[in-house]
Design a protein around this motif. Structure first.
Motif, PDB file in Angstrom:
ATOM      1  N   VAL A 107       0.870  -1.176   0.000  1.00  0.00           N
ATOM      2  CA  VAL A 107       0.000   0.000   0.000  1.00  0.00           C
ATOM      3  C   VAL A 107       0.907   1.226   0.000  1.00  0.00           C
ATOM      4  O   VAL A 107       1.794   1.340   0.848  1.00  0.00           O
ATOM      5  CB  VAL A 107      -0.907   0.044   1.258  1.00  0.00           C
ATOM      6  CG1 VAL A 107      -1.873   1.233   1.161  1.00  0.00           C
ATOM      7  CG2 VAL A 107      -1.673  -1.256   1.446  1.00  0.00           C
ATOM      8  N   GLY A 108       0.692   2.108  -0.951  1.00  0.00           N
ATOM      9  CA  GLY A 108       1.469   3.343  -1.001  1.00  0.00           C
ATOM     10  C   GLY A 108       0.682   4.472  -0.359  1.00  0.00           C
ATOM     11  O   GLY A 108      -0.518   4.608  -0.594  1.00  0.00           O
ATOM     12  N   VAL A 109       1.366   5.255   0.495  1.00  0.00           N
ATOM     13  CA  VAL A 109       0.692   6.351   1.190  1.00  0.00           C
ATOM     14  C   VAL A 109       1.496   7.629   0.976  1.00  0.00           C
ATOM     15  O   VAL A 109       2.729   7.613   1.032  1.00  0.00           O
ATOM     16  CB  VAL A 109       0.564   6.043   2.704  1.00  0.00           C
ATOM     17  CG1 VAL A 109      -0.010   7.241   3.462  1.00  0.00           C
ATOM     18  CG2 VAL A 109      -0.299   4.801   2.927  1.00  0.00           C
ATOM     19  N   SER A 110       0.806   8.725   0.748  1.00  0.00           N
ATOM     20  CA  SER A 110       1.481  10.018   0.600  1.00  0.00           C
ATOM     21  C   SER A 110       2.001  10.485   1.961  1.00  0.00           C
ATOM     22  O   SER A 110       1.279  10.433   2.960  1.00  0.00           O
ATOM     23  CB  SER A 110       0.477  11.036   0.061  1.00  0.00           C
ATOM     24  OG  SER A 110       0.759  12.325   0.570  1.00  0.00           O
ATOM     25  N   SER A 111       3.243  10.960   1.975  1.00  0.00           N
ATOM     26  CA  SER A 111       3.800  11.467   3.232  1.00  0.00           C
ATOM     27  C   SER A 111       2.985  12.658   3.731  1.00  0.00           C
ATOM     28  O   SER A 111       2.775  12.812   4.931  1.00  0.00           O
ATOM     29  CB  SER A 111       5.263  11.878   3.041  1.00  0.00           C
ATOM     30  OG  SER A 111       5.354  12.868   2.035  1.00  0.00           O
TER      31      SER A 111
END
Lengths: 338, 260
Positions: free
Chosen positions: B92-96
């Motif tokens: 899962v990619g999450v925006s910082s």
């Protein structure tokens, strides 16, 4: 372990090749995957560190996966993971180190950090299966020109190195100036074959009596002055002649010093390593000069001269066998010494 | 039963967290600045152990993919990609920036702020930023963020001008800033926005942390927003400098032109 063999995965990302390899018993290459970024960096005239780091990240999983598949093994079968942790470009190194650590942790495998230069020397174990230390090593690459005494598998004693440009770097610079482009080493090698190596008298730089160090920046200046002078005189520049004479001036000094070092340390073998070890004229000349003194010269084939994971696996194997113990807090060390 | 490992290495301090399906978070934060590569696996191991599970109990690997420190982004994303590859898990990619905003949402709501603005210092008056509106039910039980200005690289002056316009539209609205952009641009912020119209996140929650990244990852995983490890990519938000120059045609002549 598979079929009674100790399996090491080697990972290498110190510059512009993303590479991984599985090696059995430290000597037998089961797979050797090298993904080169050279086409990308050619547009910039050299390796751009930020771009190299980005590309390593994009390629690393695929390269590791292919190395396992080509060898016909799974991550489960591995006994050891080795990774280059320096010297090199910090942003590039850390991709390999982060990947190796994540893999070692996820798969419960020991991890050994390998000095890239030890790896280049170990490349010879992959093809010369009978080779054991002691021997004299000559490492010539884009970043290094070094003469190293190797008394044991995990002992390296640096006797001399370059004081300014590395041999490969000198080739890159001259190749750029005479319009051959990047990468300079192979292009100079090819052009030199068409040139007359006695056409221009570039001075050989040996430094002080007995020194095993190198300096190529003066030679570069000589070549630049020659080009300027010819242009001012309105004469055409023969690119092949410049390549041949520049190359000759570089490789003759390297060959002389390597043979001198082997004689002084009474070593009967010189082992070559690094990208510039593929230079055909250097191979020829060092073979002749060493032969006159009864010294053997061993060279890896070109695929093991360039950066690769197999050499890292071999070096990791011998470090592990000598009792070096792994740590998952490994860091990248861009300026790592021998 | 979900157990998501989340990594956050885009800021000064690296951290890892494990979140369970019920939303219980166990996290480990580095005490040392920029120790991401060296300390990453220890943090991961600590988070997994404190969650009381084994590596084999993980179901997803999440990472904050940026923007932020290029080096930091690469360490987190590479670690996540390889762990997911080896353990056979989705990512899962999450925006910082979203993680930072989510991490201060409770404080922002308690302080009565309407806008939450994470700011990452991108130097030379630039900032990676986004503007969110804090939304909550009247009992304050359900809180969420909705994006009102997209995440991208802004000149701090342009961003503040847009925020001034938003303040003019909403009488008495307040902005809650977080991130190291506060440390870099406080003087400009204070010189541009009216006094009392903004609040800074306290330092303890000002910088990137894995816990809110894990919370966002849980929601995304529950919504099926997962990717294969090979598709988990960094969000640098900026080309490499040499690429910018190549595109602009301003790469050094020394490189492009031979002598003859």
């Amino acid at each position: 372990m598979k079929d009674g063999k100790f399996l090491t995965l080697g990972i290498e990302t110190s510059c512009d090749e993303t590479a991984a390899s599985v090696v059995a018993d430290g000597r037998f290459v089961m797979s050797n995957v090298i993904s080169s970024q050279i086409d990308i960096h050619t547009a910039y005239g050299g390796v751009v560190p930020e771009i190299a780091s980005r590309k390593h990240l994009e390629k690393i999983n695929e390269v590791i996966g292919k190395a396992l598949d080509d060898a016909g093994v799974t991550a489960e079968d591995l006994d050891l993971i080795g990774v280059t942790y320096g010297p090199g470009l910090v942003g590039a190194l850390l991709i390999g180190v982060a990947a190796a650590k994540a893999m070692a942790y996820a798969c419960d495998k020991p991890l050994i950090g390998v000095n890239h230069m030890h790896g280049h020397i170990a490349a010879n174990y992959l093809e010369h299966h009978e080779l054991e230390p002691p021997f004299m090593a000559l490492i010539v690459s884009g970043g290094h020109t070094e003469i190293v005494n190797v008394p044991g598998y995990n002992k390296c004693e640096k006797l001399g190195g370059t004081r300014d440009d590395a041999a490969g770097e000198a080739f890159d610079k001259i190749a750029r100036v005479i319009g051959l482009g990047y990468p300079g080493g192979p292009k100079i090698d090819r052009a030199a074959k068409e040139g007359d190596a006695s056409a221009i008298a570039f001075k050989r730089v040996y430094l002080e009596q007995g020194s095993l160090d190198f300096s190529f920046s003066g030679l570069k200046t000589q070549a630049l002055n020659y080009l300027n002078q010819e242009r001012q005189a309105g004469r055409d520049i023969n690119v092949n002649d410049v390549a041949a004479n520049f190359q000759e001036a570089v490789v003759e000094v390297i060959a002389d010093k390597a043979v001198d070092a082997a004689e002084r340390y009474r070593q009967k073998r010189i082992v070559m390593a690094g990208g510039v070890a593929s230079n055909s004229r250097l191979r020829e000349l060092i073979g002749e000069k060493a032969g006159e003194k009864g010294i053997d010269v061993l060279k890896p084939s070109p695929v093991f001269c360039t950066d690769n994971g197999a050499m890292i696996a071999s070096a990791a194997y011998y470090a592990y066998k000598s009792g070096e113990r792994p740590a998952l807090d490994l860091d990248a060390v861009p300026g790592l010494e021998f | 039963m979900m157990n998501i490992l989340a990594l956050e290495t885009t800021g000064k301090y690296g951290s890892a967290a494990v979140i369970s399906g019920e939303g219980k978070v166990f996290s480990a934060v580095s005490a040392e600045e920029m120790n991401h590569l060296k300390g990453m696996i220890d943090l991961v191991d600590e988070a997994i152990k404190s969650a009381g599970i084994a590596k084999s109990g993980l179901t997803h690997v999440a990472a904050s993919v940026g923007p932020g420190s290029f080096t930091g982004i690469r360490i987190g994303v590479t670690t996540a990609r390889v762990m997911a590859q080896m353990l056979g898990l989705p990512c899962v990619g999450v925006s910082s920036l979203e993680g930072m905003a989510y991490g201060v949402l409770d404080d922002a709501v308690s302080a009565g702020a309407l806008y939450v603005v994470p700011l990452i210092n991108a130097r030379r008056h630039q900032t990676y930023a986004a503007v969110y509106e804090a939304q909550f039910t009247s009992d304050l039980e359900n809180r969420s963020l909705s994006s009102v200005m997209e995440e991208k690289q802004y000149m701090i002056e342009d961003l503040l001008e847009a925020l001034s316009a938003k303040l003019a539209e909403h009488d008495g609205a307040k902005i809650f800033f977080t991130g190291d952009g506060i440390d870099a641009y406080a003087e400009i912020i204070e010189g541009t926005l009216p006094e009392g119209s903004f609040i800074y996140a306290p330092e303890e929650i000002r910088y990137q942390l894995a816990a809110p990244v894990a919370e966002i990852a849980l929601r995304k995983a529950q919504a099926g927003q997962t990717v294969d490890y090979s598709e988990l990519m960094p969000e640098y938000m900026r080309l490499a400098e040499a690429e910018q120059r190549l595109k602009a045609g301003t790469l050094s002549d020394r490189i492009r032109k031979p002598v003859q």
